[in-house]
Design an enzyme around this catalytic site. Structure first.
Site, PDB file in Angstrom:
ATOM      1  N   GLU A  44     -41.190   5.890  -0.519  1.00  0.00           N
ATOM      2  CA  GLU A  44     -40.739   4.666  -0.718  1.00  0.00           C
ATOM      3  C   GLU A  44     -41.665   3.781  -0.170  1.00  0.00           C
ATOM      4  O   GLU A  44     -41.682   3.833   1.267  1.00  0.00           O
ATOM      5  CB  GLU A  44     -39.390   4.591  -0.394  1.00  0.00           C
ATOM      6  N   GLU A  69     -42.854   1.668   6.112  1.00  0.00           N
ATOM      7  CA  GLU A  69     -42.558   0.076   6.227  1.00  0.00           C
ATOM      8  C   GLU A  69     -43.307  -0.394   7.396  1.00  0.00           C
ATOM      9  O   GLU A  69     -43.520   0.352   8.659  1.00  0.00           O
ATOM     10  CB  GLU A  69     -40.989   0.194   7.000  1.00  0.00           C
ATOM     11  N   ASP A 118     -41.733  -7.817  -1.918  1.00  0.00           N
ATOM     12  CA  ASP A 118     -41.952  -9.104  -1.923  1.00  0.00           C
ATOM     13  C   ASP A 118     -42.652  -9.739  -3.059  1.00  0.00           C
ATOM     14  O   ASP A 118     -43.853  -9.123  -3.509  1.00  0.00           O
ATOM     15  CB  ASP A 118     -42.877  -9.536  -0.723  1.00  0.00           C
ATOM     16  N   ASP A 154     -35.077  -8.173  -8.310  1.00  0.00           N
ATOM     17  CA  ASP A 154     -34.312  -9.056  -8.876  1.00  0.00           C
ATOM     18  C   ASP A 154     -35.126 -10.272  -9.201  1.00  0.00           C
ATOM     19  O   ASP A 154     -34.586 -10.940  -9.833  1.00  0.00           O
ATOM     20  CB  ASP A 154     -32.922  -9.428  -7.685  1.00  0.00           C
TER      21      ASP A 154
END
Length: 212
Positions: A44, A69, A118, A154
Site C-alpha cells: 500500500e 508512508e 493526493d 473520491d
C-alpha cells in the site's frame, strides 16, 4: 496538509524496528524472509493512519502486507494501530514511494494499492501523481507478472486521469467501478478518508489494472 511533528514519533520508530523497518533498501529481494514465509506480498503506497492495511491483514492472514508512508507522524499512527491489532503479516516503511526500485526487487510484489492518493490537480504537478507514467514504470518493475494495481479515490479528476494513464501505458483494465459503495462490496476495507467521504455522500471510484 502538513502534519505537525509529534515528539514521540522518533521514539516509536526507534523502539519498533521490527515493525517499521529501518534501512528498508537493504531488505530488497528479502522481504519474504523478513515475514518468514513465501506468501504473496501486497504493497500500500501512502498507508495513512493504517486502517486499511490493518483491516486487510486481518481479513487475509495468508497475505503479507507492506505499507509505505512519507510523513513520520502518520507512519507512527499506522504503526500504533498495527501493533495494537497484533497482526504478524504487516510491515511498514517510513519513506518515499518515488524510490520503489530501491526497496523492492523485480516481481517481488503481487498487488499495489493506491488509496485516496493526493490528486495534484494542477497540470504542472501531473508528474507527482502516483499514476504518472514514471511511477507506472516502477510498478511494472516490482510487480509479479500476474500482479495488479488497485486504485480507490473520491476524486473524479484523478480517476479519469488514471484510467487514461493506465490505458496509454498499455495496462489492461480489469475493473472500472464508478460508485463502489452503491454495490456494497462485503470485502471492501475502507480507509479513514473513505469513511469520511462516504459519510458525506461522495462517490467512491475504484479500478483494477494489470500489465499485459
Amino acid at each position: 496538509m502538513r502534519q505537525r511533528h509529534k515528539p514521540w514519533a522518533d521514539d516509536f520508530l526507534k523502539n519498533n524496528t521490527q515493525l517499521v523497518i529501518p534501512d528498508a533498501a537493504s531488505k530488497k529481494g528479502e522481504w519474504g524472509q523478513l515475514f518468514g514465509n513465501d506468501n504473496p506480498i501486497h504493497l500500500e503506497i501512502g498507508t495513512g493512519k493504517g486502517q486499511f492495511i490493518t483491516g486487510m491483514a486481518e481479513q487475509h492472514p495468508d497475505i503479507n502486507f507492506i505499507g509505505i508512508e512519507l510523513a513520520k507522524s502518520i507512519i507512527v499512527m499506522a504503526g500504533s494501530k498495527v501493533k495494537a491489532s497484533e497482526q504478524d503479516n504487516v510491515l511498514l516503511i517510513h519513506g518515499d514511494a518515488a524510490g520503489l526500485n530501491e526497496l523492492f526487487a523485480e516481481n517481488e510484489i503481487s498487488v499495489i494499492y493506491l488509496n485516496f492518493s493526493d490528486p495534484w490537480p494542477k497540470k504542472r504537478h501531473a508528474k507527482r501523481r502516483l499514476t504518472f507514467h514514471t511511477f507506472l514504470e516502477q510498478y511494472q518493475s516490482i510487480l509479479h507478472p500476474e500482479g495488479e494495481i488497485v486504485l480507490k479515490t473520491d476524486n473524479q479528476g484523478l480517476f479519469e486521469y488514471s484510467l487514461v494513464s493506465f490505458s496509454q501505458f498499455g495496462l489492461e483494465l480489469r475493473e472500472v467501478n464508478l460508485d463502489l459503495h452503491n454495490e456494497e462490496d462485503p470485502l471492501n476495507i475502507m480507509t479513514e478518508y473513505e469513511e469520511k467521504f462516504s459519510a458525506k455522500g461522495q462517490r467512491i471510484y475504484r479500478c483494477r489494472a494489470q500489465f499485459p
